[in-house]
Design an enzyme around this catalytic site. Structure first.
Site, PDB file in Angstrom:
ATOM      1  N   SER A 356       1.008  -1.270   0.117  1.00 31.58           N
ATOM      2  CA  SER A 356       0.064  -0.102   0.066  1.00 31.58           C
ATOM      3  C   SER A 356       1.006   1.353   0.122  1.00 31.58           C
ATOM      4  CB  SER A 356      -0.911   0.142   1.241  1.00 31.58           C
ATOM      5  OG  SER A 356      -1.873   0.890   0.966  1.00 31.58           O
ATOM      6  N   ASP A 467      -5.271  -4.530  -2.223  1.00 34.46           N
ATOM      7  CA  ASP A 467      -4.231  -4.090  -1.311  1.00 34.46           C
ATOM      8  C   ASP A 467      -3.897  -5.377  -0.402  1.00 34.46           C
ATOM      9  OD1 ASP A 467      -3.343  -3.149   1.107  1.00 34.46           O
ATOM     10  OD2 ASP A 467      -4.097  -0.944   0.573  1.00 34.46           O
TER      11      ASP A 467
END
Length: 601
Positions: A356, A467
Site C-alpha cells: 500500500s 491491497d
C-alpha cells in the site's frame, strides 16, 4: 595411509579444536588420531552414497563436505555442511544402518577415516570417554545444534568472467567490501603452479588450509579461461560468481558449459553479475540471462561503483539488509523518517519492499529518489482526488490513480532496478499474498494500493489483485520466504527491518445508535458532538486490515527489528502533515537504532 608425525599432529590439532572431540584427554586423542587413515579428495567427489553400507566414520581435517540427497521428485536437496573438526557417519555405523544421504567434498579436502574395526578396538580401551563424545556428536546433529567451529569457517568465492574485462576492478572492489565484515584473502594464479598469490605474495598451495583458518573471506580471481587454475579455484569455492558484460549477448559461454559438467557443480551457490557502464541509467533486463542458467540471483552492477560492489558483497555473504514498509495511509510518511535515520546511521538498504503506502514509498526509494523528493511527490499524488464510480466493481473509478502512477514511474520494469524491490498485494483469486517483483513498476504499486471495494482490483493474468493488507500489511514473510529452487536461497538473506504504521484502533459506533445509516454517518462527519457513526471508508479500511492485524505477531517474530512509530494521532488522510509525520518517524527510529548492536549490521 597412516598419518606421519606432522600429519598426525595436524589431526590432533583439528580434533582438539572441535567442540565435541576437544573434550577428549590427551591419551585418547593420540590413540584416536593414530587409528585413522588419511586421504585427500578433490572438490566435487562423492565420498558417501545414500543406501550403501556404513563401515566407517569420516572426520574433516581441512576443506569441507556437503550432505545432500535427491527428493522424491528428483530435486536436489541440500543439508548441512561438515567443517574441519566435525565428523559424519557415526550413527549409521554404530547402529549398522545404511547411509541415509550422499556426502560430497565441496572443495579439495583432507579426510581422516575411522573404520568400524578401529572404532571397536578403541572403544574397548576407552569405553566411557569415546561413548560420551560420539553420543554427543550424534545428539548435536539430530537437534541441529550450531557448532562453534562453523563460525570461523571462511566463505570462499571464485570470480569467473564470461567476457574479456568483465570483472575488471570488481575483484578489488569486492575485496574492499568484504573487508568491512572480516579478513579477506585475495588469491590469484602464480607463475609456478605449486604456489598461489595471496594478496600478490607467493605462498605454497599447501598453506591453503592455514589461509582459510586465518580469514573470513577467500576470493579467488580467474581470467575466465578454462585452465588448471580456474578448475582449482572452482573446486575450492563454495560460491561461483559469473561476471558478464551487460551489453553482450546472453548466450551460454564454453566455460559455463564445461564447469557445469564438473562433479559438485550442483552443490555450489551460483550467481551472475551483469557489469554495466558507469553512466547507465537503468539495468538491462535479466530475462535473457536466465535462459539455460540455474542461478540464485542476478546482480546489476555499475563498473567502478563501490556502492554496488558493497551491496553485492552483503548479498553474497548473507549480510544484506532488507527493509519492509507497511501500509497505513498518510501515517506511511513515517517511513521516510525511518529511512532518513537508517541513512544517517550508515545502515544500508539492499532490498526494499512494501504494501500500500509502503509500496508507493519503497518504489520511489528503489528508483533512487531522495527523501524530500519522495515526500513532495507522494503529497502531490495523494492530493489528486478520484471520481465516484457506478458501484458495480468499486466505489471509485481509479483511473486518476492509475494515470498518475504511470506518470510517476513511466515504463520502468521492477527487474531493471539497481536495488531489488517488490510490492505485496492480496490475490483474491487464490486467497494468497502475491509478491510482485517483476513487470511494470507502476502496476505493482497500483495493485498494492487498490483497497477492495474502494478501487477496482488490478487484473494479473486474469486474477484479481487488491491491497495486501487483507492478508499481510507488513509483508515480512514475503521477504523471508524461500523461493522454491534446489538452491537454499531466499528473497532476503540477511537482516530484516520492518516498519509498521498501521495503528491498532477499535472501530466502534456510539452505543446509543440502533443502526448505522447514511444520515447518522453524515451527522458524525459534519457535527463535532454528533454520535460516532463510521462511514463506508472506515468500514472498508478496517475490513481490509483485519488479516494484517491478525498476522502482526508472526511478522514481529520474523523480523530482526520491528519498528512501530507512534503516529496514531494522525488520520489516514492527513497527507498535508507529511513532514510532521516523517519527523516523528525519524526521532523514533534514531532512538531505537541507538539500542541496536550496529557491529552486527
Amino acid at each position: 595411509m597412516q598419518p606421519s608425525d606432522s600429519r598426525h599432529a595436524r589431526v590432533i590439532d583439528v580434533l582438539r579444536s572441535s567442540s565435541v572431540f576437544g573434550s577428549l584427554s590427551h591419551d585418547v586423542l593420540q590413540a584416536l588420531a593414530g587409528a585413522m587413515t588419511l586421504s585427500s579428495v578433490p572438490g566435487g567427489q562423492t565420498i558417501i552414497r545414500e543406501g550403501e553400507a556404513a563401515g566407517s566414520i569420516v572426520f574433516v581435517i581441512s576443506g569441507g563436505l556437503r550432505v545432500s540427497r535427491l527428493g522424491a521428485d528428483g530435486q536436489l536437496l541440500l543439508y548441512n555442511q561438515i567443517q574441519p573438526g566435525q565428523s559424519i557417519g557415526e550413527l549409521a555405523m554404530i547402529l549398522g544402518h545404511k547411509r541415509a544421504q550422499d556426502v560430497t567434498a565441496v572443495r579439495d579436502s583432507r579426510l581422516a577415516t575411522l573404520s568400524r574395526n578401529a572404532y571397536e578396538s578403541l572403544l574397548q580401551r576407552f569405553p566411557l570417554e569415546l561413548a560420551q563424545v560420539f553420543l554427543k556428536a550424534v545428539y548435536d546433529r539430530m537437534r541441529n545444534a550450531p557448532d562453534p567451529a562453523e563460525q570461523g569457517l571462511a566463505q570462499t568465492f571464485v570470480l569467473l568472467p564470461l567476457h574479456a574485462d568483465a570483472s575488471q576492478t570488481l575483484a578489488q572492489d569486492l575485496g574492499l567490501a568484504f573487508a568491512k565484515h572480516g579478513r579477506v584473502a585475495h588469491l590469484r594464479a602464480a607463475a609456478d603452479e605449486r604456489h598461489l598469490l595471496l594478496n600478490d605474495v607467493p605462498v605454497p598451495r599447501e598453506a591453503l588450509a592455514q589461509i582459510e583458518e586465518a580469514h573470513e573471506f577467500i576470493l579467488y580471481e580467474t581470467s575466465g579461461e578454462d585452465c588448471a587454475w580456474t578448475r582449482f579455484a572452482f573446486r575450492q569455492a563454495d560460491q561461483l560468481i559469473f561476471v558478464a558484460q551487460a551489453d553482450a549477448a546472453a548466450k551460454l559461454m564454453p566455460m559455463e558449459l564445461a564447469l557445469g559438467q564438473e562433479p559438485g557443480y550442483g552443490l555450489k551457490r551460483r550467481h551472475l553479475v551483469l557489469n554495466h557502464r558507469p553512466a547507465c541509467a537503468q539495468a538491462v533486463s535479466p530475462a535473457p540471462w536466465l535462459q539455460g542458467r540455474d542461478l540464485e540471483r542476478i546482480y546489476p552492477v555499475r563498473h567502478g561503483s563501490l556502492a554496488d560492489a558493497a551491496r553485492l558483497a552483503r548479498f553474497l555473504s548473507g549480510n544484506a539488509v532488507g527493509v519492509v514498509l507497511g501500509g497505513g495511509g498518510a501515517r506511511g510518511f513515517a517511513h521516510l523518517g525511518v529511512l532518513r535515520a537508517l541513512q544517517e546511521r550508515a545502515i544500508p538498504v539492499d532490498l526494499i519492499a512494501g504494501n500500500s503506502m509502503g509500496a508507493l514509498i519503497a518504489a520511489q526509494f528503489a528508483l533512487g529518489a531522495d527523501l524530500p523528493t519522495i515526500l513532495q511527490a507522494t503529497q502531490v499524488f495523494a492530493a489528486g482526488g478520484e471520481w465516484l464510480n457506478l458501484p458495480l466493481v468499486s466505489l471509485l473509478r481509479g483511473r486518476r490513480v492509475e494515470r498518475d502512477l504511470q506518470r510517476m514511474f513511466g515504463e520502468r520494469q521492477i527487474e531493471q532496478l539497481w536495488r531489488p524491490f517488490f510490492a505485496a498485494a492480496c490475490n483474491l483469486s487464490t486467497g494468497s499474498t502475491e509478491v510482485l517483483d517483476s513487470g511494470p513498476l507502476w502496476k505493482a504499486v497500483l495493485a498494492s494500493n487498490s483497497p477492495a471495494g474502494l478501487l477496482p482490483p488490478v487484473l494479473h493474468a486474469g486474477e484479481l489483485l487488491v491491497d495486501g493488507a487483507i492478508l499481510e500489511n507488513v509483508p515480512v514473510q514475503a521477504m523471508r520466504m524461500r523461493l522454491g529452487t534446489p538452491l537454499e536461497r531466499r528473497r532476503g538473506n540477511g537482516l530484516i527491518i520492518a516498519i509498521d504504521v498501521d495503528v491498532r484502533a477499535n472501530l466502534r459506533a456510539d452505543p446509543a445508535l440502533a443502526r448505522l445509516s447514511a444520515g447518522s454517518t453524515l451527522k458524525s462527519m459534519l457535527f463535532k458532538h454528533a454520535p460516532v457513526s463510521p462511514g463506508i471508508a472506515d468500514i472498508l479500511y478496517s475490513a481490509g486490515h483485519i488479516g494484517g492485524l491478525n498476522q502482526r505477531a508472526r511478522a514481529i517474530a520474523q523480523a530482526d527489528h520491528y519498528l512501530e512509530p507512534p503516529v496514531g494521532e494522525y488520520g489516514l488522510m492527513a497527507y498535508g502533515r507529511g513532514a510532521d509525520i516523517a519527523e516523528i518517524g525519524y526521532r523514533y527510529a534514531m532512538e531505537k537504532i541507538g539500542q541496536w548492536d550496529l557491529h552486527k549490521l
